[in-house]
Design a protein around this motif. Structure first.
Motif, PDB file in Angstrom:
ATOM      1  N   LYS A   4       0.852  -1.194   0.000  1.00 58.35           N
ATOM      2  CA  LYS A   4       0.000   0.000   0.000  1.00 58.35           C
ATOM      3  C   LYS A   4       0.885   1.241   0.000  1.00 58.35           C
ATOM      4  N   TRP A   5       0.453   2.241  -0.751  1.00 60.88           N
ATOM      5  CA  TRP A   5       1.227   3.484  -0.780  1.00 60.88           C
ATOM      6  C   TRP A   5       1.151   4.182   0.575  1.00 60.88           C
ATOM      7  N   GLU A   6       2.281   4.647   1.073  1.00 64.28           N
ATOM      8  CA  GLU A   6       2.300   5.577   2.203  1.00 64.28           C
ATOM      9  C   GLU A   6       2.474   7.000   1.661  1.00 64.28           C
ATOM     10  N   GLN A   7       3.403   7.158   0.715  1.00 65.51           N
ATOM     11  CA  GLN A   7       3.592   8.437   0.020  1.00 65.51           C
ATOM     12  C   GLN A   7       3.816   8.115  -1.452  1.00 65.51           C
ATOM     13  N   GLU A   8       2.743   8.069  -2.207  1.00 68.51           N
ATOM     14  CA  GLU A   8       2.829   7.627  -3.595  1.00 68.51           C
ATOM     15  C   GLU A   8       3.759   8.508  -4.431  1.00 68.51           C
ATOM     16  N   LEU A  47       7.089   5.641  -1.826  1.00 72.47           N
ATOM     17  CA  LEU A  47       7.211   4.955  -0.539  1.00 72.47           C
ATOM     18  C   LEU A  47       5.956   4.126  -0.271  1.00 72.47           C
ATOM     19  N   ALA A  48       6.165   2.834   0.005  1.00 71.57           N
ATOM     20  CA  ALA A  48       5.037   1.923   0.204  1.00 71.57           C
ATOM     21  C   ALA A  48       5.253   1.086   1.456  1.00 71.57           C
ATOM     22  N   LEU A  49       4.159   0.504   1.924  1.00 75.89           N
ATOM     23  CA  LEU A  49       4.171  -0.357   3.105  1.00 75.89           C
ATOM     24  C   LEU A  49       3.833  -1.777   2.687  1.00 75.89           C
ATOM     25  N   LYS A 105       3.245  -5.800   4.336  1.00 76.02           N
ATOM     26  CA  LYS A 105       3.104  -6.654   5.515  1.00 76.02           C
ATOM     27  C   LYS A 105       3.816  -7.984   5.277  1.00 76.02           C
ATOM     28  N   ILE A 134       5.379  -4.762   9.591  1.00 76.00           N
ATOM     29  CA  ILE A 134       5.322  -3.880   8.424  1.00 76.00           C
ATOM     30  C   ILE A 134       6.712  -3.315   8.139  1.00 76.00           C
ATOM     31  N   ARG A 185       8.788  -0.511   5.392  1.00 74.92           N
ATOM     32  CA  ARG A 185       8.631   0.546   4.391  1.00 74.92           C
ATOM     33  C   ARG A 185       9.650   0.330   3.278  1.00 74.92           C
ATOM     34  N   ASN A 188      10.971   1.687  -0.768  1.00 76.90           N
ATOM     35  CA  ASN A 188      10.891   2.688  -1.828  1.00 76.90           C
ATOM     36  C   ASN A 188      10.912   1.967  -3.162  1.00 76.90           C
TER      37      ASN A 188
END
Length: 436
Positions: free
Chosen positions: A213-217, A221-223, A225, A231, A233, A235
């Motif tokens: 999932k995007w944290e800061q598209e 930066l994505a997350l 699991k 989790i 992070r 890039n």
């Protein structure tokens, strides 16, 4: 009904050839990857992570990008032209002297496996050429992992005309008592079929991957699991939302590998993070700098060129989604496609009324004589079947296609996109090499 010629129903030729080479495939630790889209990206992510963790990797991708030798890599570097030529001559000679009758792809596969064994790699990442069950790469009795990436409609003449048939062919790389990682799927039928196949084959563990999932598209930066629900992070350097699925699939595969194989227990989250962030995979939603392009085609250009393989409907849909997010009023497409591709469906997903399309051919593909390009005039006819009033042009070569597209861009604005085949993108890179 899956239509497969009698001569393609067995893997006797490749197994005979490998036996004459003292069965190099039986000494390799292998991750085997099948799927319609994402195989190359997933293999590149895996390779980068494993190299970061200090393991000596071999990677076999098909088709090749620029030349046949670049499909075979050790630690990210292609086998040299000299070594490739020597091994090719050696294995071709064995093939001829023993009347094996191996195809050019089977010989290429044998070169890769022989070279990996000879170089004593720690792990081989093997991408299926087409399908899975009957592919020349499907010669392993055991693998560390089988990975199935996103499944969609492609190669229907060989794999079947529905998702279930295609999924069954891809599932042919699964092994009894082996572990399987399945990428996030769009089609529920694909997931159901793959799970059923894994159960019937007797796979030990089947992991269905959740997308990252995007944290800061905007920064990539994505997350993701992990299997223990922690989790991390990451890039993602490759463009497009599809890389959420591809990167997650690679990471979960590595996470499973390090928890089930002692040899790879040294892989840390830091290796994963650094491996993903340093991954390179050309020709997939890649931007070509306008300044460089201007120098090559000798005309002023103010817009970067977007290139992408997008050789089937599923990939075309992902490309159109990415293009829509660029907020341009029109797109000037430069397009070529391999014979047999569903161009009508691709155009239904790609084209809008205000767009224009330049049709071009790609050059003959070295080592793959069965690959043929649609005639550009035929492409234009398909275009008119989908969008009757769209502006079209037939280009003599890639230079004329670029000049025409950017002449329209300079007058009308928008975005220039080159797509439809990785062979066309290879021609673009060769054109740069010649004209730089």
């Amino acid at each position: 009904m899956i239509q497969i010629h009698q001569s393609e129903q067995r893997l006797e030729r490749i197994n005979s050839l490998l036996a004459l080479l003292n069965n190099p495939h039986k000494r390799l630790s292998v991750i085997h990857i099948a799927g319609t889209n994402g195989k190359g990206s997933v293999s590149a992510y895996l390779d980068s992570i494993l190299i970061q963790s200090g393991h000596k990797t071999g990677r076999f991708n098909s088709p090749h990008f620029l030349e046949p030798h670049d499909s075979i890599k050790i630690n990210g570097f292609p086998i040299s032209q000299e070594d490739f030529k020597k091994e090719n001559e050696f294995i071709t000679d064995i093939n001829l002297k023993n009347n094996v009758g191996a195809s050019s792809f089977e010989i290429l596969t044998a070169i890769a496996l022989y070279w990996f064994d000879k170089r004593q790699i720690d792990i081989a990442i093997i991408e299926v050429g087409m399908g899975g069950r009957l592919d020349a790469t499907n010669v392993f009795d055991n693998v560390l992992l089988s990975i199935i990436t996103l499944i969609g409609m492609d190669h229907e003449m060989f794999l079947g005309d529905n998702i279930e048939s295609i999924a069954k062919e891809k599932a042919g790389i699964m092994k009894a008592n082996g572990n399987v990682v399945v990428a996030p799927q769009i089609e529920k039928e694909a997931v159901d079929t793959l799970k059923k196949c894994a159960d019937e084959i007797g796979c030990t563990k089947t992991i269905l991957v959740e997308s990252a999932k995007w944290e800061q598209e905007e920064t990539g930066l994505a997350l993701i699991k992990l299997l223990d629900h922690s989790i991390i992070r990451i890039n993602i350097p490759l463009s497009g939302n599809i890389q959420l699925e591809n990167s997650a699939t690679a990471i979960i595969a590595i996470d499973l590998l390090r928890t089930t194989e002692k040899k790879f227990a040294n892989i840390t989250n830091e290796h994963i993070i650094n491996g993903i962030s340093s991954t390179k995979w050309p020709g997939r939603l890649q931007w070509i700098d306008a300044f460089k392009l201007s120098n090559v085609i000798k005309m002023p250009i103010a817009s970067n060129l977007l290139i992408d393989g997008a050789h089937n409907p599923q990939a075309a849909k992902a490309l159109r989604t990415f293009v829509n997010r660029q907020n341009k009023n029109k797109v000037h497409w430069i397009f070529a496609a391999t014979k047999g591709k569903n161009i009508i469906k691709i155009f239904e997903l790609l084209l809008k009324d205000e767009d224009s399309l330049i049709a071009v051919s790609f050059s003959k593909v070295e080592g793959m004589p069965w690959i043929n390009c649609y005639d550009p005039n035929e492409i234009i006819e398909y275009t008119k079947n989908v969008k009757k009033n769209i502006n079209t042009f037939v280009a003599e070569d890639i230079k004329e296609a670029l000049i025409h597209a950017y002449s329209k861009y300079n007058k009308e604005g928008g975005l220039v996109v080159l797509c439809g085949s990785l062979y066309l993108i290879a021609d673009l890179f060769k054109f740069f090499q010649i004209n730089d």
